[in-house]
Design a protein around this motif. Structure first.
Motif, PDB file in Angstrom:
ATOM      1  N   MET A 163       5.352   8.776  -4.926  1.00  0.00           N
ATOM      2  CA  MET A 163       4.962   7.464  -4.139  1.00  0.00           C
ATOM      3  C   MET A 163       6.032   6.611  -4.086  1.00  0.00           C
ATOM      4  SD  MET A 163       1.215   6.410  -5.836  1.00  0.00           S
ATOM      5  CE  MET A 163       0.776   5.504  -4.461  1.00  0.00           C
ATOM      6  N   ARG A 164       6.450   5.961  -3.037  1.00  0.00           N
ATOM      7  CA  ARG A 164       7.530   5.039  -3.089  1.00  0.00           C
ATOM      8  C   ARG A 164       6.602   3.689  -2.625  1.00  0.00           C
ATOM      9  NH1 ARG A 164       5.707   7.812  -0.786  1.00  0.00           N
ATOM     10  NH2 ARG A 164       6.075   7.187   1.347  1.00  0.00           N
ATOM     11  N   ILE A 165       6.968   2.565  -3.403  1.00  0.00           N
ATOM     12  CA  ILE A 165       6.157   1.607  -3.276  1.00  0.00           C
ATOM     13  C   ILE A 165       6.993   0.344  -3.385  1.00  0.00           C
ATOM     14  CG2 ILE A 165       4.179  -0.070  -4.586  1.00  0.00           C
ATOM     15  CD1 ILE A 165       3.950   2.909  -6.063  1.00  0.00           C
ATOM     16  N   ARG A 166       6.690  -0.519  -2.092  1.00  0.00           N
ATOM     17  CA  ARG A 166       7.118  -1.744  -2.116  1.00  0.00           C
ATOM     18  C   ARG A 166       6.076  -2.648  -1.791  1.00  0.00           C
ATOM     19  NH1 ARG A 166      11.948  -3.962   1.870  1.00  0.00           N
ATOM     20  NH2 ARG A 166      11.865  -6.346   1.328  1.00  0.00           N
ATOM     21  N   ASN A 167       5.712  -3.846  -2.407  1.00  0.00           N
ATOM     22  CA  ASN A 167       4.763  -4.852  -2.259  1.00  0.00           C
ATOM     23  C   ASN A 167       3.124  -4.041  -1.846  1.00  0.00           C
ATOM     24  OD1 ASN A 167       6.299  -6.726  -2.999  1.00  0.00           O
ATOM     25  ND2 ASN A 167       7.042  -7.398  -0.999  1.00  0.00           N
ATOM     26  N   GLY A 168       2.905  -3.134  -2.546  1.00  0.00           N
ATOM     27  CA  GLY A 168       1.535  -2.276  -2.218  1.00  0.00           C
ATOM     28  C   GLY A 168       0.507  -2.612  -2.744  1.00  0.00           C
ATOM     29  N   GLU A 169       0.424  -3.980  -3.334  1.00  0.00           N
ATOM     30  CA  GLU A 169      -0.823  -4.526  -4.236  1.00  0.00           C
ATOM     31  C   GLU A 169      -2.183  -4.369  -3.568  1.00  0.00           C
ATOM     32  OE1 GLU A 169      -0.493  -8.544  -5.619  1.00  0.00           O
ATOM     33  OE2 GLU A 169      -0.608  -9.510  -3.337  1.00  0.00           O
ATOM     34  N   ALA A 170      -2.286  -4.219  -2.410  1.00  0.00           N
ATOM     35  CA  ALA A 170      -3.542  -4.582  -1.581  1.00  0.00           C
ATOM     36  C   ALA A 170      -4.374  -3.330  -1.920  1.00  0.00           C
ATOM     37  CB  ALA A 170      -3.219  -4.655  -0.236  1.00  0.00           C
ATOM     38  N   PHE A 171      -3.957  -1.976  -2.010  1.00  0.00           N
ATOM     39  CA  PHE A 171      -4.608  -1.011  -1.980  1.00  0.00           C
ATOM     40  C   PHE A 171      -4.120   0.119  -3.123  1.00  0.00           C
ATOM     41  CE2 PHE A 171      -5.424  -2.288   2.237  1.00  0.00           C
ATOM     42  CZ  PHE A 171      -6.724  -2.756   2.132  1.00  0.00           C
ATOM     43  N   LEU A 172      -3.091  -0.365  -3.787  1.00  0.00           N
ATOM     44  CA  LEU A 172      -2.456   0.532  -4.860  1.00  0.00           C
ATOM     45  C   LEU A 172      -3.141   1.071  -5.844  1.00  0.00           C
ATOM     46  CD1 LEU A 172       0.153   1.802  -5.721  1.00  0.00           C
ATOM     47  CD2 LEU A 172       0.984  -0.324  -7.056  1.00  0.00           C
ATOM     48  N   GLU A 173      -4.172   0.172  -6.469  1.00  0.00           N
ATOM     49  CA  GLU A 173      -4.879   0.863  -7.299  1.00  0.00           C
ATOM     50  C   GLU A 173      -5.993   1.726  -6.820  1.00  0.00           C
ATOM     51  OE1 GLU A 173      -7.846  -0.856 -11.058  1.00  0.00           O
ATOM     52  OE2 GLU A 173      -6.554  -2.252 -10.040  1.00  0.00           O
ATOM     53  N   ALA A 174      -6.622   1.519  -5.786  1.00  0.00           N
ATOM     54  CA  ALA A 174      -7.489   2.208  -5.048  1.00  0.00           C
ATOM     55  C   ALA A 174      -7.074   3.563  -4.901  1.00  0.00           C
ATOM     56  CB  ALA A 174      -8.139   1.694  -3.963  1.00  0.00           C
ATOM     57  N   THR A 175      -5.742   3.631  -4.305  1.00  0.00           N
ATOM     58  CA  THR A 175      -5.215   4.770  -4.004  1.00  0.00           C
ATOM     59  C   THR A 175      -4.962   5.641  -5.180  1.00  0.00           C
ATOM     60  OG1 THR A 175      -3.886   3.858  -1.898  1.00  0.00           O
ATOM     61  CG2 THR A 175      -2.842   5.778  -3.143  1.00  0.00           C
ATOM     62  N   ILE A 176      -4.343   5.092  -6.121  1.00  0.00           N
ATOM     63  CA  ILE A 176      -4.049   5.970  -7.392  1.00  0.00           C
ATOM     64  C   ILE A 176      -5.444   6.380  -8.041  1.00  0.00           C
ATOM     65  CG2 ILE A 176      -3.357   5.813  -9.912  1.00  0.00           C
ATOM     66  CD1 ILE A 176      -0.934   4.079  -8.770  1.00  0.00           C
ATOM     67  N   ARG A 177      -6.110   5.537  -8.380  1.00  0.00           N
ATOM     68  CA  ARG A 177      -7.648   6.014  -8.907  1.00  0.00           C
ATOM     69  C   ARG A 177      -8.422   7.112  -8.119  1.00  0.00           C
ATOM     70  NH1 ARG A 177      -9.278   3.262 -13.153  1.00  0.00           N
ATOM     71  NH2 ARG A 177      -8.440   1.341 -13.684  1.00  0.00           N
ATOM     72  N   SER A 178      -8.183   6.946  -6.624  1.00  0.00           N
ATOM     73  CA  SER A 178      -8.913   7.851  -5.988  1.00  0.00           C
ATOM     74  C   SER A 178      -8.107   9.434  -6.016  1.00  0.00           C
ATOM     75  CB  SER A 178      -9.118   7.369  -4.279  1.00  0.00           C
ATOM     76  OG  SER A 178      -7.911   7.299  -3.612  1.00  0.00           O
ATOM     77  N   HIS A 179      -6.696   9.384  -6.252  1.00  0.00           N
ATOM     78  CA  HIS A 179      -6.149  10.658  -6.190  1.00  0.00           C
ATOM     79  C   HIS A 179      -5.794  11.509  -7.513  1.00  0.00           C
ATOM     80  CE1 HIS A 179      -5.356   9.270  -1.867  1.00  0.00           C
ATOM     81  NE2 HIS A 179      -5.101  10.733  -1.775  1.00  0.00           N
ATOM     82  N   ILE A 180      -5.606  10.437  -8.593  1.00  0.00           N
ATOM     83  CA  ILE A 180      -5.171  10.820  -9.615  1.00  0.00           C
ATOM     84  C   ILE A 180      -5.823  12.371 -10.441  1.00  0.00           C
ATOM     85  CG2 ILE A 180      -6.219   9.569 -11.533  1.00  0.00           C
ATOM     86  CD1 ILE A 180      -3.236   8.983 -12.531  1.00  0.00           C
ATOM     87  N   SER A 181      -7.211  12.632 -10.146  1.00  0.00           N
ATOM     88  CA  SER A 181      -7.503  13.516 -10.916  1.00  0.00           C
ATOM     89  C   SER A 181      -7.240  15.071 -10.111  1.00  0.00           C
ATOM     90  CB  SER A 181      -9.106  13.427 -10.889  1.00  0.00           C
ATOM     91  OG  SER A 181      -9.812  13.404  -9.372  1.00  0.00           O
ATOM     92  N   TYR A 182      -6.614  14.842  -8.751  1.00  0.00           N
ATOM     93  CA  TYR A 182      -6.496  15.879  -8.185  1.00  0.00           C
ATOM     94  C   TYR A 182      -5.029  16.657  -8.419  1.00  0.00           C
ATOM     95  CZ  TYR A 182     -10.700  14.399  -5.950  1.00  0.00           C
ATOM     96  OH  TYR A 182     -12.055  13.883  -5.710  1.00  0.00           O
ATOM     97  N   PHE A 183      -4.175  15.697  -9.274  1.00  0.00           N
ATOM     98  CA  PHE A 183      -2.793  16.071  -9.432  1.00  0.00           C
ATOM     99  C   PHE A 183      -2.339  16.176 -10.798  1.00  0.00           C
ATOM    100  CE2 PHE A 183      -2.561  13.320  -5.475  1.00  0.00           C
ATOM    101  CZ  PHE A 183      -2.609  14.320  -4.578  1.00  0.00           C
ATOM    102  N   ASP A 184      -1.485  17.107 -11.038  1.00  0.00           N
ATOM    103  CA  ASP A 184      -0.819  17.327 -12.625  1.00  0.00           C
ATOM    104  C   ASP A 184      -0.255  15.925 -12.818  1.00  0.00           C
ATOM    105  OD1 ASP A 184      -1.749  20.065 -13.531  1.00  0.00           O
ATOM    106  OD2 ASP A 184      -0.875  19.982 -11.314  1.00  0.00           O
ATOM    107  N   GLU A 185       0.554  15.111 -11.859  1.00  0.00           N
ATOM    108  CA  GLU A 185       0.948  14.206 -12.074  1.00  0.00           C
ATOM    109  C   GLU A 185       1.256  13.205 -10.856  1.00  0.00           C
ATOM    110  OE1 GLU A 185       5.205  14.321 -13.237  1.00  0.00           O
ATOM    111  OE2 GLU A 185       5.748  15.520 -11.664  1.00  0.00           O
ATOM    112  N   ILE A 186       1.351  11.573 -10.891  1.00  0.00           N
ATOM    113  CA  ILE A 186       1.578  10.946  -9.957  1.00  0.00           C
ATOM    114  C   ILE A 186       3.090  10.195 -10.190  1.00  0.00           C
ATOM    115  CG2 ILE A 186       1.091   8.970  -8.469  1.00  0.00           C
ATOM    116  CD1 ILE A 186      -1.644   9.723  -8.447  1.00  0.00           C
ATOM    117  N   VAL A 187       4.010  10.439  -9.478  1.00  0.00           N
ATOM    118  CA  VAL A 187       5.211   9.662  -9.704  1.00  0.00           C
ATOM    119  C   VAL A 187       5.386   8.513  -8.890  1.00  0.00           C
ATOM    120  CG1 VAL A 187       7.791   9.664  -9.791  1.00  0.00           C
ATOM    121  CG2 VAL A 187       6.633  11.821 -10.554  1.00  0.00           C
TER     122      VAL A 187
END
Length: 326
Positions: free
Chosen positions: A38-62
């Motif tokens: 991920m490349r993040i600049r001022n992503g607070e609106a949906f950042l948590e929802a994005t990570i929570r909804s995806h993290i179980s499908y990957f070995d890591e999120i960078v």
């Protein structure tokens, strides 16, 4: 100068002055599995929802953040404490990065620490697994579809030798506050985002308009709708990072005006399907154009991907909408 024997993935949580070279991708040292970067600049609106909804499908999120002035870093640090530093790796890319569409982006060489291209390439090089995909901070995962695709990639193992492209419908609130999809910009992802085996031929290059992904000889295949794109639901419709006040002639300034003006949108899946049905010209182009073939396959898959219901019902049936509204 960086010791080229040291993988980028082993560097600290703060990076400055970095310049990408293709051997930084550390192809031979990668582990079996799937990374999202991920490349993040001022992503607070949906950042948590994005990570929570995806993290179980990957070995890591960078998650690589740059020039954040909102709560993005606080959110990342909280989630990292919850999921662990191996699962969610947070890195601060400290150099000023010029946004796409800006004069700075146009004039800055792609290997400069200030280049969007270099920033993207660093984020990719920081991953540790053999397969990678780009993840934006406004993607709400369509869970079952994402699981099926990532499971199939894991089963293929070293035989995975394609770019598995995926897309997501763009969501917009209509004048009544209902979830809809804009008919003039219905789908995000037309062959530029997907899962790919990392090699020294997979990296980003400079285009005057934006960064461009170089996939080498990997053939592309459309594998499904894996997310709902929340960009237009952001308070600034997702254009706040483009520095449009300093770059009024940016192509993104024109797009923002389109988003803000009255425009047609659909409230149901069937009308979305009809709106993207390929014209005779697009079907003809697909005979010789692999990109048009991929996009035609994408558009034809809408009704098989979503039940013929309202957009609101389709979102709630396929994704964890509570992550966005909580």
């Amino acid at each position: 100068m960086r010791d080229t024997k040291t993988p980028i993935s082993s560097l600290g949580a703060t990076v400055s002055g970095y310049r990408f070279e293709r051997d930084h991708l550390n192809v031979t040292g990668r582990l079996p599995g799937i990374s999202a970067f991920m490349r993040i600049r001022n992503g607070e609106a949906f950042l948590e929802a994005t990570i929570r909804s995806h993290i179980s499908y990957f070995d890591e999120i960078v998650a690589v953040h740059n020039q954040c002035t909102d709560r993005s870093v606080e959110i990342l640090e909280s989630l990292q404490a919850e999921f662990g530093e191996e699962k969610l790796r947070v890195i601060h890319y400290t150099d000023r990065v010029y946004p796409p569409g800006s004069t700075g982006h146009i004039e800055t060489p792609g290997d400069s620490p200030n280049s969007l291209v270099n920033y993207y390439n660093f984020s990719l090089a920081a991953t540790r697994y053999q397969v990678a995909t780009k993840l934006d901070d406004d993607h709400l995962a369509i869970g079952q579809a994402t699981k099926e695709v990532t499971d199939s990639i894991r089963m293929l193992g070293s035989a995975f030798n394609e770019m598995h492209c995926f897309s997501g419908p763009n969501l917009l609130l209509n004048e009544n506050g209902d979830l809809s999809v804009p008919l003039d910009d219905s789908i995000s992802g037309g062959g530029d985002i997907g899962f790919f085996p990392v090699s020294e031929e997979t990296y980003f290059t400079h285009d005057r308009r934006f960064e461009r992904f170089h996939r080498g000889n990997l053939p592309r295949k459309f594998v499904g709708f894996l997310y709902w794109h929340l960009k237009y639901l952001k308070p600034d419709h997702g254009f706040g990072n483009y520095e449009l006040d300093q770059n009024p002639n940016s192509r993104y300034a024109k797009r923002l005006k389109t988003v803000e003006s009255d425009r047609a949108s659909t409230l149901c899946v069937a009308e979305l399907q009809r709106s993207v049905s390929p014209s005779v010209w697009r079907r003809f182009k697909a005979i010789v154009s692999t990109k048009d073939r991929l996009q035609n396959a994408r558009d034809a898959a809408i009704l098989s991907s979503f039940t013929d219901v309202s957009i609101t019902e389709a979102v709630k049936a396929s994704a964890n909408w509570d992550l966005v509204t909580s």
